[in-house]
Design a protein around this motif. Structure first.
Motif, PDB file in Angstrom:
ATOM      1  N   ARG A 104     -42.837 -14.485 -54.593  1.00  0.00           N
ATOM      2  CA  ARG A 104     -43.103 -15.610 -53.694  1.00  0.00           C
ATOM      3  C   ARG A 104     -43.093 -16.928 -54.452  1.00  0.00           C
ATOM      4  NH1 ARG A 104     -48.277 -14.413 -50.498  1.00  0.00           N
ATOM      5  NH2 ARG A 104     -46.845 -13.217 -49.189  1.00  0.00           N
ATOM      6  N   TYR A 105     -43.516 -16.885 -55.709  1.00  0.00           N
ATOM      7  CA  TYR A 105     -43.588 -18.084 -56.549  1.00  0.00           C
ATOM      8  C   TYR A 105     -42.978 -17.793 -57.925  1.00  0.00           C
ATOM      9  CZ  TYR A 105     -47.555 -18.662 -53.301  1.00  0.00           C
ATOM     10  OH  TYR A 105     -48.362 -18.704 -52.195  1.00  0.00           O
ATOM     11  N   VAL A 106     -42.311 -18.796 -58.470  1.00  0.00           N
ATOM     12  CA  VAL A 106     -41.897 -18.777 -59.873  1.00  0.00           C
ATOM     13  C   VAL A 106     -42.319 -20.120 -60.459  1.00  0.00           C
ATOM     14  CG1 VAL A 106     -39.961 -18.747 -61.478  1.00  0.00           C
ATOM     15  CG2 VAL A 106     -39.975 -17.186 -59.538  1.00  0.00           C
ATOM     16  N   PHE A 107     -43.282 -20.086 -61.359  1.00  0.00           N
ATOM     17  CA  PHE A 107     -43.834 -21.313 -61.921  1.00  0.00           C
ATOM     18  C   PHE A 107     -43.110 -21.694 -63.202  1.00  0.00           C
ATOM     19  CE2 PHE A 107     -47.122 -19.571 -59.235  1.00  0.00           C
ATOM     20  CZ  PHE A 107     -47.622 -20.687 -58.592  1.00  0.00           C
ATOM     21  N   PRO A 108     -43.064 -23.035 -63.474  1.00  0.00           N
ATOM     22  CA  PRO A 108     -43.636 -24.135 -62.702  1.00  0.00           C
ATOM     23  C   PRO A 108     -42.848 -24.409 -61.424  1.00  0.00           C
ATOM     24  CG  PRO A 108     -42.399 -24.988 -64.568  1.00  0.00           C
ATOM     25  CD  PRO A 108     -42.428 -23.498 -64.733  1.00  0.00           C
ATOM     26  N   LEU A 109     -43.552 -24.956 -60.437  1.00  0.00           N
ATOM     27  CA  LEU A 109     -42.966 -25.270 -59.141  1.00  0.00           C
ATOM     28  C   LEU A 109     -42.775 -26.778 -59.009  1.00  0.00           C
ATOM     29  CD1 LEU A 109     -45.169 -23.056 -56.761  1.00  0.00           C
ATOM     30  CD2 LEU A 109     -42.819 -22.573 -57.475  1.00  0.00           C
ATOM     31  N   ALA A 110     -41.654 -27.164 -58.451  1.00  0.00           N
ATOM     32  CA  ALA A 110     -41.383 -28.562 -58.143  1.00  0.00           C
ATOM     33  C   ALA A 110     -40.269 -28.601 -57.107  1.00  0.00           C
ATOM     34  CB  ALA A 110     -40.978 -29.342 -59.392  1.00  0.00           C
ATOM     35  N   PRO A 111     -40.187 -29.662 -56.311  1.00  0.00           N
ATOM     36  CA  PRO A 111     -39.120 -29.758 -55.309  1.00  0.00           C
ATOM     37  C   PRO A 111     -37.746 -29.524 -55.930  1.00  0.00           C
ATOM     38  CG  PRO A 111     -40.722 -31.483 -54.952  1.00  0.00           C
ATOM     39  CD  PRO A 111     -41.114 -30.821 -56.233  1.00  0.00           C
ATOM     40  N   GLY A 112     -36.964 -28.666 -55.287  1.00  0.00           N
ATOM     41  CA  GLY A 112     -35.630 -28.349 -55.762  1.00  0.00           C
ATOM     42  C   GLY A 112     -35.552 -27.094 -56.601  1.00  0.00           C
ATOM     43  N   ALA A 113     -36.700 -26.561 -57.049  1.00  0.00           N
ATOM     44  CA  ALA A 113     -36.679 -25.339 -57.852  1.00  0.00           C
ATOM     45  C   ALA A 113     -36.177 -24.170 -57.013  1.00  0.00           C
ATOM     46  CB  ALA A 113     -38.074 -25.035 -58.389  1.00  0.00           C
ATOM     47  N   GLU A 114     -35.352 -23.320 -57.598  1.00  0.00           N
ATOM     48  CA  GLU A 114     -34.805 -22.153 -56.915  1.00  0.00           C
ATOM     49  C   GLU A 114     -34.888 -20.935 -57.817  1.00  0.00           C
ATOM     50  OE1 GLU A 114     -30.842 -22.840 -55.571  1.00  0.00           O
ATOM     51  OE2 GLU A 114     -31.343 -24.657 -54.436  1.00  0.00           O
ATOM     52  N   TRP A 115     -34.965 -19.756 -57.212  1.00  0.00           N
ATOM     53  CA  TRP A 115     -34.941 -18.520 -57.982  1.00  0.00           C
ATOM     54  C   TRP A 115     -34.345 -17.403 -57.135  1.00  0.00           C
ATOM     55  CZ3 TRP A 115     -39.287 -21.105 -56.394  1.00  0.00           C
ATOM     56  CH2 TRP A 115     -40.072 -20.486 -55.399  1.00  0.00           C
ATOM     57  N   SER A 116     -33.883 -16.367 -57.800  1.00  0.00           N
ATOM     58  CA  SER A 116     -33.385 -15.192 -57.099  1.00  0.00           C
ATOM     59  C   SER A 116     -33.618 -13.967 -57.972  1.00  0.00           C
ATOM     60  CB  SER A 116     -31.894 -15.331 -56.766  1.00  0.00           C
ATOM     61  OG  SER A 116     -31.125 -15.458 -57.947  1.00  0.00           O
ATOM     62  N   ASN A 117     -33.929 -12.842 -57.364  1.00  0.00           N
ATOM     63  CA  ASN A 117     -34.091 -11.597 -58.099  1.00  0.00           C
ATOM     64  C   ASN A 117     -34.105 -10.440 -57.122  1.00  0.00           C
ATOM     65  OD1 ASN A 117     -36.654 -11.923 -56.972  1.00  0.00           O
ATOM     66  ND2 ASN A 117     -37.692 -11.026 -58.730  1.00  0.00           N
ATOM     67  N   GLU A 118     -34.192  -9.245 -57.648  1.00  0.00           N
ATOM     68  CA  GLU A 118     -34.274  -8.047 -56.832  1.00  0.00           C
ATOM     69  C   GLU A 118     -35.539  -7.279 -57.187  1.00  0.00           C
ATOM     70  OE1 GLU A 118     -30.869  -5.535 -56.908  1.00  0.00           O
ATOM     71  OE2 GLU A 118     -29.615  -6.942 -55.796  1.00  0.00           O
ATOM     72  N   VAL A 119     -36.217  -6.779 -56.168  1.00  0.00           N
ATOM     73  CA  VAL A 119     -37.405  -5.957 -56.379  1.00  0.00           C
ATOM     74  C   VAL A 119     -37.308  -4.747 -55.456  1.00  0.00           C
ATOM     75  CG1 VAL A 119     -38.789  -7.978 -56.947  1.00  0.00           C
ATOM     76  CG2 VAL A 119     -38.835  -7.086 -54.624  1.00  0.00           C
ATOM     77  N   VAL A 120     -38.066  -3.710 -55.778  1.00  0.00           N
ATOM     78  CA  VAL A 120     -38.110  -2.508 -54.954  1.00  0.00           C
ATOM     79  C   VAL A 120     -39.479  -2.416 -54.284  1.00  0.00           C
ATOM     80  CG1 VAL A 120     -38.070   0.014 -54.963  1.00  0.00           C
ATOM     81  CG2 VAL A 120     -36.429  -1.266 -56.337  1.00  0.00           C
ATOM     82  N   GLY A 121     -39.467  -2.173 -52.992  1.00  0.00           N
ATOM     83  CA  GLY A 121     -40.692  -1.961 -52.244  1.00  0.00           C
ATOM     84  C   GLY A 121     -40.802  -0.500 -51.850  1.00  0.00           C
ATOM     85  N   ASP A 122     -41.926   0.119 -52.219  1.00  0.00           N
ATOM     86  CA  ASP A 122     -42.129   1.540 -51.977  1.00  0.00           C
ATOM     87  C   ASP A 122     -43.323   1.743 -51.061  1.00  0.00           C
ATOM     88  OD1 ASP A 122     -42.359   4.263 -52.015  1.00  0.00           O
ATOM     89  OD2 ASP A 122     -42.687   4.457 -54.170  1.00  0.00           O
ATOM     90  N   ASN A 123     -43.067   2.261 -49.862  1.00  0.00           N
ATOM     91  CA  ASN A 123     -44.131   2.624 -48.933  1.00  0.00           C
ATOM     92  C   ASN A 123     -44.201   4.144 -48.903  1.00  0.00           C
ATOM     93  OD1 ASN A 123     -45.788   3.202 -46.693  1.00  0.00           O
ATOM     94  ND2 ASN A 123     -45.220   1.278 -45.696  1.00  0.00           N
ATOM     95  N   SER A 124     -45.053   4.703 -49.757  1.00  0.00           N
ATOM     96  CA  SER A 124     -45.101   6.162 -49.917  1.00  0.00           C
ATOM     97  C   SER A 124     -45.581   6.858 -48.650  1.00  0.00           C
ATOM     98  CB  SER A 124     -45.997   6.533 -51.100  1.00  0.00           C
ATOM     99  OG  SER A 124     -47.300   6.007 -50.929  1.00  0.00           O
ATOM    100  N   LYS A 125     -46.495   6.236 -47.912  1.00  0.00           N
ATOM    101  CA  LYS A 125     -47.010   6.862 -46.693  1.00  0.00           C
ATOM    102  C   LYS A 125     -45.927   6.974 -45.624  1.00  0.00           C
ATOM    103  CE  LYS A 125     -51.889   5.636 -47.239  1.00  0.00           C
ATOM    104  NZ  LYS A 125     -53.048   4.920 -46.648  1.00  0.00           N
ATOM    105  N   ALA A 126     -45.105   5.949 -45.550  1.00  0.00           N
ATOM    106  CA  ALA A 126     -44.022   5.960 -44.559  1.00  0.00           C
ATOM    107  C   ALA A 126     -42.787   6.678 -45.085  1.00  0.00           C
ATOM    108  CB  ALA A 126     -43.666   4.530 -44.157  1.00  0.00           C
TER     109      ALA A 126
END
Length: 227
Positions: A104-126
């Motif tokens: 959700r955040y990549v610090f430091p933050l300032a207007p115009g800052a951008e980021w991109s990456n990939e993460v895995v979300g694991d819902n074991s119950k579902a």
């Protein structure tokens, strides 16, 4: 993770952080303390109905990250526990485990800052695993009014296209978070969320607005809200 930044180097005066829409430096990572809390009003925007008022309370901070207890604001009853990185990015949230975290955040933050990456979300119950392709951007400083008062916040938009981790052809959809982050509160004062299916049809819209907050760290307690 790739990060692209375009910062305007401006002057920032901390005591006036909430009182002016003036000049700012890039914002460093927050420093929450045990006992800090943020109380939010949940609203189902799709149905136009207000829901529960819950409190996020920092219960512990250790090498794993920031442990947060989610409680009913009225009764103090514990609903769940969540885990965040030191930068307040979700790791464990609502039955979902993100590896390494939902960025959700990549610090430091300032207007115009951008980021991109990939993460895995694991819902074991579902029994589901999703791969999230995240793109985030800091839009600008913006004044926002919520029940807790008026704040000057960094408006951040995070978009995440997600698909089945084992089969990229099984497109899950796209979620968008619009977050208004206030550095002196170490958290957001407003979060708008929407989720769409693979065809782009919205099926979920939610909002959280800050009702009240409490800080144990002296440095944070000195910054009041505008009213």
């Amino acid at each position: 993770m790739t990060i692209k930044r375009s910062f305007a180097v401006l002057c920032f005066i901390l005591p006036c952080a909430l009182a002016q829409a003036g000049n700012h430096e890039a914002v460093s990572a927050p420093a929450p303390a045990v006992g800090d809390s943020w109380t939010y009003q949940y609203t189902d925007v799709w149905k136009g109905a207000k829901g529960n008022i819950n409190r996020m309370e920092v219960a512990a901070i250790d090498d794993a990250g920031i442990h947060v207890a989610i409680k009913r604001a009225a009764s103090g009853a514990l609903i769940s526990t969540q885990l965040f990185t030191p930068e307040m990015n979700p790791v464990e949230r609502g039955g979902m485990h993100f590896a390494p975290s939902f960025t959700r955040y990549v610090f430091p933050l300032a207007p115009g800052a951008e980021w991109s990456n990939e993460v895995v979300g694991d819902n074991s119950k579902a029994g589901k695993q999703w791969r999230y392709a995240i793109k985030g951007k800091v839009v600008d400083w913006e004044k926002v009014r919520v029940p807790a008062g008026e704040f000057e916040a960094l408006k951040i938009v995070v978009e995440a296209q997600y698909a089945d981790v084992n089969d990229a052809n099984k497109i899950g959809g796209k979620l968008t978070e619009t977050v208004w982050f206030v550095p002196t509160l170490a958290n957001y004062v407003k979060l708008d969320y929407q989720d769409a299916d693979a065809a782009g049809r919205l099926y979920s819209r939610d909002s959280w607005e800050l009702m009240s907050f409490a800080h144990k760290a002296p440095a944070l307690a000195a910054a009041p809200a505008l009213r």
